[in-house]
Design a protein around this motif. Structure first.
Motif, PDB file in Angstrom:
ATOM      1  N   VAL A   1       0.860  -1.264   0.061  1.00 33.45           N
ATOM      2  CA  VAL A   1      -0.002  -0.095   0.071  1.00 33.45           C
ATOM      3  C   VAL A   1       0.803   1.238   0.072  1.00 33.45           C
ATOM      4  CG1 VAL A   1      -1.664   1.449   1.555  1.00 33.45           C
ATOM      5  CG2 VAL A   1      -1.974  -1.136   1.128  1.00 33.45           C
ATOM      6  N   VAL A   2       1.948   1.262   0.755  1.00 38.38           N
ATOM      7  CA  VAL A   2       3.124   2.316   0.796  1.00 38.38           C
ATOM      8  C   VAL A   2       3.447   2.648  -0.464  1.00 38.38           C
ATOM      9  CG1 VAL A   2       5.061   3.249   1.823  1.00 38.38           C
ATOM     10  CG2 VAL A   2       3.268   2.280   3.396  1.00 38.38           C
ATOM     11  N   ARG A   3       3.884   1.641  -1.178  1.00 37.20           N
ATOM     12  CA  ARG A   3       4.503   1.579  -2.473  1.00 37.20           C
ATOM     13  C   ARG A   3       3.767   2.100  -3.416  1.00 37.20           C
ATOM     14  NH1 ARG A   3       7.982  -3.961  -2.176  1.00 37.20           N
ATOM     15  NH2 ARG A   3       9.645  -3.158  -0.806  1.00 37.20           N
ATOM     16  N   GLU A   4       2.442   1.596  -3.377  1.00 41.12           N
ATOM     17  CA  GLU A   4       1.343   2.139  -4.378  1.00 41.12           C
ATOM     18  C   GLU A   4       0.949   3.517  -4.239  1.00 41.12           C
ATOM     19  OE1 GLU A   4      -1.594  -0.602  -5.051  1.00 41.12           O
ATOM     20  OE2 GLU A   4      -0.177  -2.468  -5.258  1.00 41.12           O
ATOM     21  N   SER A   5       0.714   3.745  -2.823  1.00 44.39           N
ATOM     22  CA  SER A   5       0.389   5.206  -2.858  1.00 44.39           C
ATOM     23  C   SER A   5       0.750   5.840  -1.485  1.00 44.39           C
ATOM     24  CB  SER A   5      -1.242   5.282  -2.684  1.00 44.39           C
ATOM     25  OG  SER A   5      -1.741   6.497  -2.398  1.00 44.39           O
ATOM     26  N   PRO A   6       1.865   6.489  -1.873  1.00 48.32           N
ATOM     27  CA  PRO A   6       2.647   7.004  -0.525  1.00 48.32           C
ATOM     28  C   PRO A   6       1.536   8.091   0.271  1.00 48.32           C
ATOM     29  CG  PRO A   6       3.856   7.262  -2.358  1.00 48.32           C
ATOM     30  CD  PRO A   6       2.735   6.632  -2.850  1.00 48.32           C
ATOM     31  N   THR A   7       0.797   8.762  -0.770  1.00 50.72           N
ATOM     32  CA  THR A   7      -0.024   9.810  -0.023  1.00 50.72           C
ATOM     33  C   THR A   7      -1.207   9.343   1.055  1.00 50.72           C
ATOM     34  OG1 THR A   7      -0.154  10.859  -2.162  1.00 50.72           O
ATOM     35  CG2 THR A   7      -1.963  11.534  -0.672  1.00 50.72           C
ATOM     36  N   ILE A   8      -1.208   7.780   0.917  1.00 49.61           N
ATOM     37  CA  ILE A   8      -2.293   7.283   1.799  1.00 49.61           C
ATOM     38  C   ILE A   8      -1.361   7.385   3.260  1.00 49.61           C
ATOM     39  CG2 ILE A   8      -3.391   5.150   2.697  1.00 49.61           C
ATOM     40  CD1 ILE A   8      -4.397   4.893  -0.243  1.00 49.61           C
ATOM     41  N   ALA A   9      -0.181   6.752   3.207  1.00 45.81           N
ATOM     42  CA  ALA A   9       0.812   6.638   4.327  1.00 45.81           C
ATOM     43  C   ALA A   9       0.836   7.902   4.976  1.00 45.81           C
ATOM     44  CB  ALA A   9       1.988   6.056   3.712  1.00 45.81           C
ATOM     45  N   LEU A  10       1.025   9.038   4.113  1.00 48.74           N
ATOM     46  CA  LEU A  10       1.516  10.394   4.616  1.00 48.74           C
ATOM     47  C   LEU A  10       0.082  10.822   5.301  1.00 48.74           C
ATOM     48  CD1 LEU A  10       3.347  12.617   4.696  1.00 48.74           C
ATOM     49  CD2 LEU A  10       2.219  13.635   2.508  1.00 48.74           C
ATOM     50  N   ILE A  11      -1.135  10.686   4.912  1.00 53.63           N
ATOM     51  CA  ILE A  11      -2.170  11.079   5.538  1.00 53.63           C
ATOM     52  C   ILE A  11      -2.430  10.374   6.801  1.00 53.63           C
ATOM     53  CG2 ILE A  11      -4.847  10.914   5.519  1.00 53.63           C
ATOM     54  CD1 ILE A  11      -4.361  11.668   2.510  1.00 53.63           C
ATOM     55  N   THR A  12      -2.050   8.842   6.723  1.00 52.66           N
ATOM     56  CA  THR A  12      -2.163   8.287   7.938  1.00 52.66           C
ATOM     57  C   THR A  12      -1.173   8.712   9.100  1.00 52.66           C
ATOM     58  OG1 THR A  12      -2.839   6.245   6.795  1.00 52.66           O
ATOM     59  CG2 THR A  12      -2.076   5.869   9.059  1.00 52.66           C
ATOM     60  N   VAL A  13       0.155   9.091   8.867  1.00 51.27           N
ATOM     61  CA  VAL A  13       1.163   9.308   9.632  1.00 51.27           C
ATOM     62  C   VAL A  13       0.932  10.854  10.025  1.00 51.27           C
ATOM     63  CG1 VAL A  13       3.525   9.254   9.794  1.00 51.27           C
ATOM     64  CG2 VAL A  13       2.541   7.372   8.843  1.00 51.27           C
ATOM     65  N   ALA A  14       0.497  11.548   9.311  1.00 47.81           N
ATOM     66  CA  ALA A  14       0.235  12.992   9.687  1.00 47.81           C
ATOM     67  C   ALA A  14      -0.008  13.377  11.243  1.00 47.81           C
ATOM     68  CB  ALA A  14      -0.383  13.943   8.619  1.00 47.81           C
ATOM     69  N   PRO A  15      -1.062  12.959  11.792  1.00 60.40           N
ATOM     70  CA  PRO A  15      -1.486  13.046  12.903  1.00 60.40           C
ATOM     71  C   PRO A  15      -0.399  12.860  13.967  1.00 60.40           C
ATOM     72  CG  PRO A  15      -3.248  11.974  11.914  1.00 60.40           C
ATOM     73  CD  PRO A  15      -2.025  12.010  11.208  1.00 60.40           C
TER      74      PRO A  15
END
Length: 71
Positions: free
Chosen positions: A22-36
């Motif tokens: 998931v992180v490799r395919e869409s780093p934006t999702i990982a960034l949104i998850t880690v942002a808080p």
């Protein structure tokens, strides 16, 4: 199915591989998850200093590991 047990280590590896995909395919999702968490770290650093922020990360990490082991 009687007598068969799930291999938790294999199950955990499968979840880790899926998360990495998931992180490799869409780093934006990982960034949104880690942002808080990054925002909380930054605010604690700003208010109390770097070492307090690191201590918070360690405490939360240990709490996560202990909670995971108790399940």
């Amino acid at each position: 199915m009687a007598g068969k047990k799930l291999d938790r280590s294999n199950l955990d590896r499968s979840k880790a591989r899926t998360a990495l995909e998931v992180v490799r395919e869409s780093p934006t999702i990982a960034l949104i998850t880690v942002a808080p968490a990054v925002v909380v770290f930054g605010v604690v650093w700003w208010l109390f200093g770097f070492w307090a922020a690191i201590l918070l990360v360690v405490i939360v990490g240990v709490g996560a590991v202990v909670t995971r082991k108790l399940r």
